[in-house]
Design a protein around this motif. Structure first.
Motif, short mmCIF file in Angstrom:
data_model
loop_
_atom_site.label_atom_id
_atom_site.label_comp_id
_atom_site.label_asym_id
_atom_site.label_seq_id
_atom_site.Cartn_x
_atom_site.Cartn_y
_atom_site.Cartn_z
N ARG A 241 0.83 -1.07 -0.12
CA ARG A 241 0.16 -0.08 0.10
C ARG A 241 1.06 1.46 -0.18
O ARG A 241 0.49 2.31 -0.70
N SER A 242 2.07 1.16 0.68
CA SER A 242 2.92 2.22 0.69
C SER A 242 3.60 2.60 -0.83
O SER A 242 3.51 3.81 -1.15
N VAL A 243 3.89 1.43 -1.36
CA VAL A 243 4.40 1.72 -2.62
C VAL A 243 3.13 2.52 -3.59
O VAL A 243 3.48 3.09 -4.36
N VAL A 244 1.90 1.76 -3.53
CA VAL A 244 0.81 2.35 -4.41
C VAL A 244 0.54 3.76 -4.09
O VAL A 244 0.45 4.63 -4.88
N ASN A 245 0.62 3.98 -2.75
CA ASN A 245 0.66 5.65 -2.45
C ASN A 245 1.38 6.65 -2.87
O ASN A 245 1.17 7.56 -3.26
N SER B 274 -6.91 2.53 -12.66
CA SER B 274 -5.58 2.36 -11.88
C SER B 274 -4.74 1.24 -12.49
O SER B 274 -5.17 0.32 -12.83
N ARG B 275 -3.22 1.47 -12.70
CA ARG B 275 -2.60 0.56 -12.95
C ARG B 275 -1.69 0.11 -11.63
O ARG B 275 -0.57 -0.18 -11.70
N LEU B 276 -2.15 0.40 -10.47
CA LEU B 276 -1.53 0.11 -9.17
C LEU B 276 -2.43 -0.85 -8.36
O LEU B 276 -3.60 -0.49 -7.99
N VAL B 277 -1.74 -1.90 -7.62
CA VAL B 277 -2.65 -2.79 -6.83
C VAL B 277 -1.73 -2.89 -5.84
O VAL B 277 -0.75 -3.46 -5.74
N SER B 278 -2.22 -2.94 -4.59
CA SER B 278 -1.77 -3.21 -3.20
C SER B 278 -1.86 -4.83 -2.97
O SER B 278 -3.10 -5.24 -3.33
N VAL B 279 -1.14 -5.57 -2.61
CA VAL B 279 -0.76 -6.95 -2.33
C VAL B 279 -0.98 -7.14 -0.78
O VAL B 279 -1.07 -8.44 -0.52
N ASP B 280 -1.13 -6.17 -0.01
CA ASP B 280 -1.20 -6.28 1.51
C ASP B 280 -2.10 -7.29 2.00
O ASP B 280 -1.90 -7.91 2.63
N SER B 281 -3.41 -7.34 1.29
CA SER B 281 -4.49 -8.02 1.76
C SER B 281 -4.44 -9.45 1.03
O SER B 281 -4.99 -10.35 1.37
N LEU B 282 -3.43 -9.75 0.12
CA LEU B 282 -3.33 -10.67 -0.77
C LEU B 282 -2.23 -11.72 -0.63
O LEU B 282 -2.15 -12.89 -0.68
#
Length: 357
Positions: A143-147, A163-171
């Motif tokens: 999420r930090s990278v995405v932000n 968006s071309r940005l996806v957070s993997v934190d929850s995955l």
């Protein structure tokens, strides 16, 4: 602290790593005649921790980890950065990509996923410029990278496009009991993010520790504004025609503690069995954590090991390579050889490891 920090000044001769020269291809695996091969994957070194993964079965669905080309000098990092800030060297990035035909415009246009392990500048700062070279790619990271990358118009958030940005934190996989979920990148590629960490840069200190909690509208002014964020390794599964995992590439861009490595190995153990495993380890700061990379090598027993993050990223990539500061290259090779024999490779930027089976 001062003695520990001195190792940052020392760099080394790459000769013990026997790097494959740029534009050369090293073929490995149990298939020696291309016509009889079951499948193949090319791994192209792009510089520092940057790799381009080209599966032969579906060469339209490529995966990449971000390279570093700007490479501010150590002295600029210590002194100039604080006074003047730092930004990507767009001219150098263009020249380096022009000089890497194995990662040329056609292949980069087929990149569908860019996997970011953490948010430090030597992994992320050049990506805003690279965005136009990979127009069909989605960036996966914390999420930090995405932000942080929200400030880049090409990634869509500012322009209002998809968006071309996806957070993997929850995955991401965390433990065997929380193995996470894989992402499909086309029909033949699956990607699993796995919780990881970043070893201390010196002493017990990790530079630019912290997270970016809100979507940004401008990029960091200085090198240390590129915050670490959560750290991830990735397992890239390339599927055979029968849907089984032909090759699994396990990649990370920082060494990690034994506890974290064992948890990551446990996550991988819950995934479908792979016919072949290629492990990409990191040379930078490898000796800052005990039993790295020993536990990975012993647990995963990979068919081949590729050395990543071995170049001095305080040195222009347009000069001859030197080994990343602070390590003894011979010591790392001795560890790898103990488990792998000669089944390991280091690549200069532009060189290719071809895994055939």
């Amino acid at each position: 602290m001062s003695l520990a920090a001195c190792h940052w000044v020392r760099t080394g001769d790459p000769a013990p790593l026997r790097p494959v020269a740029a534009a050369h291809i090293k073929a490995v695996g149990d298939c020696t005649i291309t016509a009889s091969c079951h499948d193949s994957v090319d791994i192209v070194a792009m510089g520092v921790s940057g790799f381009l993964f080209v599966p032969w079965r579906d060469s339209m669905q490529l995966v990449m980890t971000p390279p570093s080309y700007t490479n501010p000098t150590l002295w600029w990092t210590v002194f100039g950065n604080w006074l003047f800030g730092s930004s990507p060297n767009e001219a150098r990035i263009a020249r380096r990509l022009r000089d890497l035909p194995a990662a040329g415009p056609d292949r980069l246009s087929r990149v569908r996923a860019v996997l970011v392990g953490h948010g430090h500048y030597d992994h992320l700062m050049d990506l805003p410029v690279l965005a136009s070279y990979v127009p069909n790619a989605t960036v996966f990271g914390s999420r930090s990278v995405v932000n942080t990358l929200n400030a880049v118009p090409a990634f869509g958030r500012v322009t209002g496009a998809a968006s071309r940005l996806v957070s993997v934190d929850s995955l991401a996989g965390v433990t065997a009991d929380q193995p996470g979920h894989s992402l499909s990148i086309g029909d033949a590629v699956r990607v699993r993010a796995i919780a990881w960490e970043h070893a201390p840069n010196f002493g017990t200190h990790v530079i630019a520790r912290g997270t970016v909690e809100a979507a940004q509208t401008s990029l960091p002014r200085g090198l240390f504004g590129w915050k670490l964020g959560r750290v991830y390794a990735y397992a890239i599964d390339l599927l055979d025609r029968d849907g089984r995992v032909g090759t699994r590439i396990v990649v990370h861009d920082a060494s990690a503690s034994p506890e974290v490595v064992r948890r990551a190995v446990a996550v991988i153990g819950t995934m479908p069995t792979a016919r072949n495993t290629v492990l990409i380890i990191t040379a930078a700061n490898f000796d800052q954590e005990p039993s790295y990379p020993d536990i990975l090598l012993a647990s995963l027993a990979p068919e081949h090991v590729l050395l990543g993050h071995w170049e001095d990223f305080f040195r222009s990539p347009e000069k001859s390579e030197r080994v990343v500061r602070g390590i003894h290259g011979r010591q790392l090779i001795d560890i790898v050889h103990r488990y792998q024999g000669d089944r390991w490779t280091a690549l200069q930027a532009g060189a290719t490891l071809r895994m055939r089976y």
